[in-house]
Design a protein around this motif. Structure first.
Motif, PDB file in Angstrom:
ATOM      1  N   VAL A 107       0.913  -1.284   0.074  1.00 11.65           N
ATOM      2  CA  VAL A 107      -0.195   0.097  -0.015  1.00 11.65           C
ATOM      3  C   VAL A 107       0.801   1.156  -0.043  1.00 11.65           C
ATOM      4  CG1 VAL A 107      -1.667   1.396   1.363  1.00 11.65           C
ATOM      5  CG2 VAL A 107      -2.006  -1.007   1.004  1.00 11.65           C
ATOM      6  N   VAL A 108       0.556   2.163  -0.806  1.00  8.88           N
ATOM      7  CA  VAL A 108       1.150   3.658  -0.798  1.00  8.88           C
ATOM      8  C   VAL A 108      -0.056   4.432  -0.455  1.00  8.88           C
ATOM      9  CG1 VAL A 108       3.183   3.001  -1.948  1.00  8.88           C
ATOM     10  CG2 VAL A 108       1.299   3.336  -3.300  1.00  8.88           C
ATOM     11  N   LYS A 109       0.122   5.145   0.783  1.00  5.97           N
ATOM     12  CA  LYS A 109      -0.910   6.066   1.105  1.00  5.97           C
ATOM     13  C   LYS A 109      -0.355   7.521   1.709  1.00  5.97           C
ATOM     14  CE  LYS A 109      -0.618   5.794   5.910  1.00  5.97           C
ATOM     15  NZ  LYS A 109      -0.899   6.864   6.946  1.00  5.97           N
ATOM     16  N   LYS A 110      -1.378   8.288   1.521  1.00  8.37           N
ATOM     17  CA  LYS A 110      -1.229   9.544   2.331  1.00  8.37           C
ATOM     18  C   LYS A 110      -2.500   9.973   2.857  1.00  8.37           C
ATOM     19  CE  LYS A 110       1.886  11.623  -1.040  1.00  8.37           C
ATOM     20  NZ  LYS A 110       2.528  12.741  -2.107  1.00  8.37           N
ATOM     21  N   ASP A 111      -2.535  10.660   3.975  1.00  4.88           N
ATOM     22  CA  ASP A 111      -3.795  11.014   4.756  1.00  4.88           C
ATOM     23  C   ASP A 111      -3.609  12.371   5.240  1.00  4.88           C
ATOM     24  OD1 ASP A 111      -2.253   9.951   7.053  1.00  4.88           O
ATOM     25  OD2 ASP A 111      -3.018   8.149   6.993  1.00  4.88           O
ATOM     26  N   ALA A 112      -4.392  12.581   6.571  1.00  2.68           N
ATOM     27  CA  ALA A 112      -4.364  13.948   7.163  1.00  2.68           C
ATOM     28  C   ALA A 112      -2.872  13.910   7.891  1.00  2.68           C
ATOM     29  CB  ALA A 112      -5.537  14.107   8.051  1.00  2.68           C
ATOM     30  N   ILE A 113      -2.523  12.433   8.224  1.00  2.74           N
ATOM     31  CA  ILE A 113      -1.350  12.676   9.316  1.00  2.74           C
ATOM     32  C   ILE A 113       0.039  12.589   8.157  1.00  2.74           C
ATOM     33  CG2 ILE A 113       0.181  11.197  11.011  1.00  2.74           C
ATOM     34  CD1 ILE A 113      -2.532  10.234  12.100  1.00  2.74           C
ATOM     35  N   SER A 144      -6.178  12.044  -6.565  1.00  7.67           N
ATOM     36  CA  SER A 144      -5.891  13.511  -7.221  1.00  7.67           C
ATOM     37  C   SER A 144      -4.845  14.369  -6.891  1.00  7.67           C
ATOM     38  CB  SER A 144      -7.240  14.218  -7.288  1.00  7.67           C
ATOM     39  OG  SER A 144      -7.386  14.699  -5.867  1.00  7.67           O
ATOM     40  N   PRO A 145      -4.461  15.395  -7.685  1.00  7.00           N
ATOM     41  CA  PRO A 145      -3.226  16.118  -7.469  1.00  7.00           C
ATOM     42  C   PRO A 145      -3.769  16.936  -6.116  1.00  7.00           C
ATOM     43  CG  PRO A 145      -3.952  16.323  -9.640  1.00  7.00           C
ATOM     44  CD  PRO A 145      -4.950  15.638  -9.077  1.00  7.00           C
ATOM     45  N   ALA A 146      -5.094  16.896  -5.831  1.00  4.03           N
ATOM     46  CA  ALA A 146      -5.351  17.768  -4.499  1.00  4.03           C
ATOM     47  C   ALA A 146      -4.784  16.884  -2.971  1.00  4.03           C
ATOM     48  CB  ALA A 146      -6.784  18.188  -4.292  1.00  4.03           C
ATOM     49  N   ASN A 147      -4.881  15.594  -3.353  1.00  2.00           N
ATOM     50  CA  ASN A 147      -4.495  14.768  -2.298  1.00  2.00           C
ATOM     51  C   ASN A 147      -3.358  14.239  -2.342  1.00  2.00           C
ATOM     52  OD1 ASN A 147      -5.271  12.712  -3.645  1.00  2.00           O
ATOM     53  ND2 ASN A 147      -7.177  11.918  -2.264  1.00  2.00           N
ATOM     54  N   GLY A 148      -2.398  14.539  -3.183  1.00  2.00           N
ATOM     55  CA  GLY A 148      -1.111  13.991  -3.438  1.00  2.00           C
ATOM     56  C   GLY A 148      -0.989  12.841  -4.150  1.00  2.00           C
ATOM     57  N   GLN A 201       2.310  17.181  -2.180  1.00  2.00           N
ATOM     58  CA  GLN A 201       1.797  17.209  -0.852  1.00  2.00           C
ATOM     59  C   GLN A 201       0.336  16.930  -0.903  1.00  2.00           C
ATOM     60  OE1 GLN A 201       2.580  20.602   1.613  1.00  2.00           O
ATOM     61  NE2 GLN A 201       1.875  19.785   3.395  1.00  2.00           N
ATOM     62  N   ASN A 202      -0.313  16.193   0.330  1.00  2.00           N
ATOM     63  CA  ASN A 202      -1.656  16.023   0.240  1.00  2.00           C
ATOM     64  C   ASN A 202      -2.302  17.346   1.036  1.00  2.00           C
ATOM     65  OD1 ASN A 202      -4.179  15.484   1.060  1.00  2.00           O
ATOM     66  ND2 ASN A 202      -3.926  13.388   1.615  1.00  2.00           N
ATOM     67  N   ARG A 203      -2.878  18.318   0.026  1.00  2.00           N
ATOM     68  CA  ARG A 203      -3.157  19.671   0.653  1.00  2.00           C
ATOM     69  C   ARG A 203      -4.357  19.588   1.427  1.00  2.00           C
ATOM     70  NH1 ARG A 203      -2.177  20.459  -4.662  1.00  2.00           N
ATOM     71  NH2 ARG A 203      -4.409  21.332  -5.023  1.00  2.00           N
ATOM     72  N   ILE A 204      -5.296  18.630   1.258  1.00  2.00           N
ATOM     73  CA  ILE A 204      -6.891  18.445   1.586  1.00  2.00           C
ATOM     74  C   ILE A 204      -6.936  17.577   2.921  1.00  2.00           C
ATOM     75  CG2 ILE A 204      -7.756  19.454  -0.511  1.00  2.00           C
ATOM     76  CD1 ILE A 204      -8.517  16.640  -1.264  1.00  2.00           C
ATOM     77  N   GLY A 205      -5.927  16.723   3.176  1.00  2.00           N
ATOM     78  CA  GLY A 205      -6.206  15.804   4.291  1.00  2.00           C
ATOM     79  C   GLY A 205      -6.934  14.535   3.992  1.00  2.00           C
ATOM     80  N   THR A 206      -7.617  14.529   2.950  1.00  2.00           N
ATOM     81  CA  THR A 206      -8.292  13.348   2.555  1.00  2.00           C
ATOM     82  C   THR A 206      -7.275  11.993   2.326  1.00  2.00           C
ATOM     83  OG1 THR A 206      -8.519  13.568   0.394  1.00  2.00           O
ATOM     84  CG2 THR A 206     -10.144  14.560   1.670  1.00  2.00           C
ATOM     85  N   GLU A 207      -7.889  10.842   2.503  1.00  2.00           N
ATOM     86  CA  GLU A 207      -7.063   9.675   2.246  1.00  2.00           C
ATOM     87  C   GLU A 207      -6.671   9.288   1.002  1.00  2.00           C
ATOM     88  OE1 GLU A 207      -7.396   6.007   5.335  1.00  2.00           O
ATOM     89  OE2 GLU A 207      -9.399   6.355   4.357  1.00  2.00           O
ATOM     90  N   ARG A 208      -5.596   9.161   0.538  1.00  2.00           N
ATOM     91  CA  ARG A 208      -5.080   8.912  -0.841  1.00  2.00           C
ATOM     92  C   ARG A 208      -4.654   7.469  -0.670  1.00  2.00           C
ATOM     93  NH1 ARG A 208       0.529   9.441  -3.356  1.00  2.00           N
ATOM     94  NH2 ARG A 208       0.565   7.466  -1.937  1.00  2.00           N
ATOM     95  N   VAL A 209      -5.212   6.432  -1.153  1.00  2.00           N
ATOM     96  CA  VAL A 209      -4.684   5.102  -0.897  1.00  2.00           C
ATOM     97  C   VAL A 209      -4.524   4.468  -2.114  1.00  2.00           C
ATOM     98  CG1 VAL A 209      -5.159   2.938   0.399  1.00  2.00           C
ATOM     99  CG2 VAL A 209      -5.637   5.001   1.375  1.00  2.00           C
TER     100      VAL A 209
END
Length: 267
Positions: A107-113, A144-148, A201-209
């Protein structure tokens, strides 16, 4: 100095021929990346997103130490069952004359943290085996670009393996096109391992998984999972990098980190 068919890449991106519900293998060979839309059903995606959430909650899935986005997936994880899903197998079957394996699922993910951007790089330098391999990034959430989300430079796989691993300089022509796809859950980005790519960068903090499956010919010595066809090669290599190397770049860096942390603790 770098030269490339920039105008051709620009035209291909403008035409959006790389964003379809069916895979154009010839175009993939040219661009090194392709966006497959509506591959996995909502039911299938929900099953794997729920498994991701549950295994994260129980601690079975943990972000890799010193890695910005990676969560390694073991063979006992329910996420590995994606390799048996008919919708996924139908896509995998189009590679390597239906003789397809995988050496890892992650898994490669970004989120609010975890929001940090990922620098420009190619994956080939971090892998063991030959160079004709592909990552399939399955969107378990909107990406999307907005959440990285992933951003890729089409065609850069034609430069081949760059001879090392790390951040790539800003050396492409100024007008070189950047592919920044908006994905819904169930879409897939297909990427040749040598394609230059990054993420903002994840600018909006939603999960990007993304659930990433790394495809290769089934007879690659590092194949762990057989997806289509039958492995016939007598060659195998299942050693970890720490078992394989006595003194690698990564091991030296880890040693330096330990020395640095030891020095800090003495202050």
């Amino acid at each position: 100095m770098i030269t490339a068919p920039v105008e051709e890449m620009i035209d291909l991106i403008k035409q959006e021929r790389h964003i379809e519900e069916s895979l154009d293998i010839d175009l993939l060979k040219k661009t090194g990346c392709f966006v497959l839309k509506n591959v996995l059903s909502k039911k299938t995606i929900q099953k794997y997103y729920s498994a991701y959430q549950e295994e994260t909650k129980t601690g079975q899935l943990k972000r890799t130490q010193h890695h910005i986005t990676e969560i390694k997936v073991t063979e006992s994880s329910l996420l590995v069952n994606i390799l048996k899903e008919p919708e996924f197998v139908a896509v995998a079957n189009k590679f390597f004359h239906s003789q397809v394996g995988a050496d890892f699922v992650r898994v490669v993910k970004k989120d609010a943290i975890d929001t940090a951007a990922v620098f420009l790089h190619q994956d080939t330098g971090y892998q063991i085996g030959s160079f004709e391999r592909y990552s399939l990034f399955i969107a378990l959430t909107e990406c999307s670009p907005a959440n990285g989300g992933l951003a890729l430079y089409p065609g850069t796989h034609h430069f081949g393996y760059l001879g090392d691993a790390g951040e790539i300089n800003d050396v492409l022509p100024a007008d070189y096109p950047l592919l920044e796809p908006d994905l819904k859950a169930g879409d897939i980005i297909i990427m040749h391992s040598a394609v230059w790519h990054k993420s903002a960068q994840n600018r909006i903090g939603t999960e990007r998984v993304y659930l990433e499956v790394h495809l290769q010919h089934i007879d690659e010595p590092t194949t762990k999972f057989e997806i289509c066809g039958e492995k016939t090669s007598p060659w195998s290599l299942t050693l970890s990098p720490n078992e394989l190397f006595k003194s690698s770049r990564t091991q030296k860096l880890q040693g330096l980190y330990k020395e640095l942390n030891s020095y800090k603790s003495q202050k």
